[in-house]
Design a protein around this motif. Sequence first.
Motif, PDB file in Angstrom:
ATOM      1  N   ALA A  39       0.835  -1.202   0.000  1.00 37.50           N
ATOM      2  CA  ALA A  39       0.000   0.000   0.000  1.00 37.50           C
ATOM      3  C   ALA A  39       0.874   1.259   0.000  1.00 37.50           C
ATOM      4  N   GLN A  40       1.945   1.261   0.785  1.00 39.00           N
ATOM      5  CA  GLN A  40       2.855   2.410   0.811  1.00 39.00           C
ATOM      6  C   GLN A  40       3.551   2.581  -0.535  1.00 39.00           C
ATOM      7  N   ARG A  41       3.960   1.465  -1.121  1.00 39.69           N
ATOM      8  CA  ARG A  41       4.634   1.546  -2.420  1.00 39.69           C
ATOM      9  C   ARG A  41       3.683   1.998  -3.519  1.00 39.69           C
ATOM     10  N   GLU A  42       2.434   1.568  -3.456  1.00 38.40           N
ATOM     11  CA  GLU A  42       1.436   2.028  -4.425  1.00 38.40           C
ATOM     12  C   GLU A  42       1.225   3.528  -4.286  1.00 38.40           C
ATOM     13  N   ALA A  43       1.218   4.033  -3.061  1.00 36.70           N
ATOM     14  CA  ALA A  43       1.079   5.473  -2.841  1.00 36.70           C
ATOM     15  C   ALA A  43       2.260   6.212  -3.459  1.00 36.70           C
ATOM     16  N   ALA A  44       3.465   5.667  -3.326  1.00 33.69           N
ATOM     17  CA  ALA A  44       4.652   6.293  -3.916  1.00 33.69           C
ATOM     18  C   ALA A  44       4.550   6.302  -5.442  1.00 33.69           C
ATOM     19  N   LEU A  45       3.981   5.245  -6.013  1.00 32.53           N
ATOM     20  CA  LEU A  45       3.825   5.183  -7.464  1.00 32.53           C
ATOM     21  C   LEU A  45       2.786   6.187  -7.972  1.00 32.53           C
ATOM     22  N   ILE A  50       5.242  11.064 -11.277  1.00 31.99           N
ATOM     23  CA  ILE A  50       5.709   9.680 -11.454  1.00 31.99           C
ATOM     24  C   ILE A  50       4.877   9.025 -12.551  1.00 31.99           C
ATOM     25  N   VAL A  51       5.563   8.374 -13.474  1.00 31.42           N
ATOM     26  CA  VAL A  51       4.900   7.618 -14.531  1.00 31.42           C
ATOM     27  C   VAL A  51       5.235   6.154 -14.302  1.00 31.42           C
ATOM     28  N   VAL A  52       4.208   5.307 -14.272  1.00 32.36           N
ATOM     29  CA  VAL A  52       4.358   3.903 -13.894  1.00 32.36           C
ATOM     30  C   VAL A  52       4.291   3.001 -15.117  1.00 32.36           C
ATOM     31  N   ALA A  53       5.140   1.985 -15.116  1.00 32.81           N
ATOM     32  CA  ALA A  53       5.111   0.958 -16.162  1.00 32.81           C
ATOM     33  C   ALA A  53       5.550  -0.366 -15.558  1.00 32.81           C
ATOM     34  N   ALA A  54       4.949  -1.424 -16.043  1.00 30.06           N
ATOM     35  CA  ALA A  54       5.355  -2.780 -15.685  1.00 30.06           C
ATOM     36  C   ALA A  54       6.260  -3.300 -16.804  1.00 30.06           C
ATOM     37  N   ILE A  55       6.791  -4.486 -16.628  1.00 30.25           N
ATOM     38  CA  ILE A  55       7.620  -5.093 -17.665  1.00 30.25           C
ATOM     39  C   ILE A  55       6.819  -5.142 -18.971  1.00 30.25           C
ATOM     40  N   GLY A  56       7.428  -4.640 -20.047  1.00 26.80           N
ATOM     41  CA  GLY A  56       6.798  -4.659 -21.358  1.00 26.80           C
ATOM     42  C   GLY A  56       5.886  -3.480 -21.646  1.00 26.80           C
ATOM     43  N   GLN A  57       5.595  -2.648 -20.651  1.00 28.90           N
ATOM     44  CA  GLN A  57       4.777  -1.462 -20.860  1.00 28.90           C
ATOM     45  C   GLN A  57       5.684  -0.254 -21.041  1.00 28.90           C
ATOM     46  N   LEU A 120      14.688   6.151 -12.130  1.00 26.82           N
ATOM     47  CA  LEU A 120      13.817   5.115 -11.589  1.00 26.82           C
ATOM     48  C   LEU A 120      13.720   5.402 -10.103  1.00 26.82           C
ATOM     49  N   VAL A 121      12.554   5.888  -9.652  1.00 27.89           N
ATOM     50  CA  VAL A 121      12.433   6.396  -8.289  1.00 27.89           C
ATOM     51  C   VAL A 121      11.558   5.548  -7.366  1.00 27.89           C
ATOM     52  N   ALA A 122      10.807   4.604  -7.928  1.00 26.39           N
ATOM     53  CA  ALA A 122       9.930   3.781  -7.090  1.00 26.39           C
ATOM     54  C   ALA A 122       9.808   2.391  -7.699  1.00 26.39           C
ATOM     55  N   VAL A 123       9.753   1.384  -6.827  1.00 22.35           N
ATOM     56  CA  VAL A 123       9.606  -0.006  -7.265  1.00 22.35           C
ATOM     57  C   VAL A 123       8.627  -0.703  -6.341  1.00 22.35           C
TER      58      VAL A 123
END
Length: 145
Positions: A39-45, A50-57, A120-123
């Motif tokens: 939940a904390q990491r999702e808040a950081a994302l 911040i622009v979020v991407a998963a592998i392949g996105q 890369l600032v959040a994982v």
Amino acid sequence: MRAFVFAALMLAACASAPAGGGTPPDTSNLPQHIREDLAQREAALREPGIVVAAIGQTADLGGGLRVRPLEVVEDSRCPQNARCIWAGRLRLRVNVEGVGDREITADEAAVETPRGNFQLVAVSPGPWTDLPRGAVPYRFGFRKA
């Protein structure tokens, strides 16, 4: 009529498609401490800029700067429920549009490209010894520097 039905289906697909690197997975079967960390990491994302991407996105950072995570090369981060003599690191192979493949490390200096710099600032997820491998897919937060 077919065009109307097709348009309605396309709009429904767009409305349900995950934005910004997908939606968080169902974590109800994970231990409470991992759910809290996620939940904390999702808040950081979700922080501004911040622009979020998963592998392949692809993360579109603006100004023609587009970054696509390809693979986690190394995730040696010290699990939060363990003692380590080294903090470890997360190395990620990405494709930078117009530049090619690069290897970057989380929380290090900005990566310079002709179209701008980024970090890369959040994982997510965080490192845990009791998190089943592959239970939560990686999501990466990039910021234009």
